[in-house]
Each structure stands twice: as structure tokens, then as C-alpha cells.
Design a protein around this motif. Structure first.
Motif: not given
Length: 160
Positions: A69-80
Motif C-alpha cells: 500500500g502507498g502508506g506502508a513506507v511511513l513505518d520506519e521498521d517497514t523501511r528497514a
């Protein structure tokens, strides 16, 4: 939003001879209701937690093409979690977004003043998308097949 993640992901999976998975679909299935209803009934923070869990599970379990989803990257753990993976940011401008979605689809984050809100979301998210992406591919004025070709090219999977 409306950039074609699901459609392009399905084309890529077919071309690569693998499976496709969409974390938004996973969330809807697990919650038993549409994302817009989750936003209304439980709020955005609850949705973001469901999204974090869905991404974590999908990355751990799914070996094929994955659309987030377009907002998934808002989470720092997801980005990691995405760091070092073959992530591609599919992008388009607001004019193309209007043309594709009309910005009147049931998208809870665009409920009020959709064009302005879309621009704000992109300003907020673009640095995060580019932080995790190995490549950026524009979907403007391209068919899903053309976008899939471009993704395969930038990931050097054209002959895979």
C-alpha cells in the motif's frame, strides 16, 4: 495511489513465472472489510498497525512479486525491512492521478480536497519511497506492459 501497483505487479509476476501478492488485499481479507471502512471504524493508526503486520508477514512468507500500500513506507521498521530488496517506486504526477482515479474513488486519505491532499501526501512520502527504492519508474503515459518492461530493465531482470 492509482499508480498501478497491483496491475503492474500481476504482469511482472506472470513474466517472472512467480506469484503475486498485495498487502492491501491481505488487510481486507484479514479484517473482513474494505480499507475505507477500517479507516472509518477504527481509524488510521489501527489501519497502519494492520499494514505493518501485513507487510512483515508478506515479506517473510512470499517469494514472488509483492505490492505494498502507498502508506506502508511511513513505518520506519517497514523501511528497514525493505532495505536491500529489489524495491521499485512507481510514480506519476497529480494530472495522471486525476486521469486514472478521478481522485474520487473511495480513498479515505483523499476525502477532502483530493488534489491538494494528494500533493501533500506525495511531498511527505516521496523521500521515503526513494529511500527504499532501488529504482524509480514512471507510469505516466505507459501501459502496464510498458511499465513492467521498464521495471525488468531497471532491475536487470529482462532476460530472467
Amino acid at each position: 495511489m492509482g499508480v498501478g501497483k497491483t496491475t503492474v505487479g500481476q504482469v511482472l509476476a506472470e513474466r517472472l513465472g512467480t506469484t503475486f501478492r498485495d498487502t492491501d488485499t491481505d488487510i481486507v481479507t484479514a479484517a473482513g472489510k474494505e480499507i475505507s471502512e477500517i479507516f472509518i471504524d477504527e481509524g488510521e493508526p489501527h489501519f497502519r498497525e494492520l499494514e505493518r503486520q501485513a507487510v512483515r508477514t508478506a515479506v517473510a512468507e512470499h517469494p514472488g512479486v509483492l505490492a505494498l500500500g502507498g502508506g506502508a513506507v511511513l513505518d520506519e521498521d517497514t523501511r528497514a525491512l525493505l532495505s536491500g530488496r529489489p524495491v521499485v517506486f512507481l510514480e506519476m504526477g497529480v494530472a495522471a492521478a486525476v486521469k486514472r482515479t478521478g481522485l474520487d474513488a473511495p480513498r479515505p486519505l483523499l476525502a477532502v480536497n483530493p488534489r491538494q491532499r494528494w500533493r501533500e501526501l506525495m511531498e511527505q512520502r516521496r523521500p521515503l519511497y526513494t529511500e527504499v527504492a532501488r529504482a524509480v519508474v514512471s507510469t505516466e503515459d505507459r501501459t502496464p506492459d510498458d511499465v513492467a518492461d521498464a521495471v525488468l530493465d531497471v532491475l536487470e531482470l529482462k532476460n530472467a
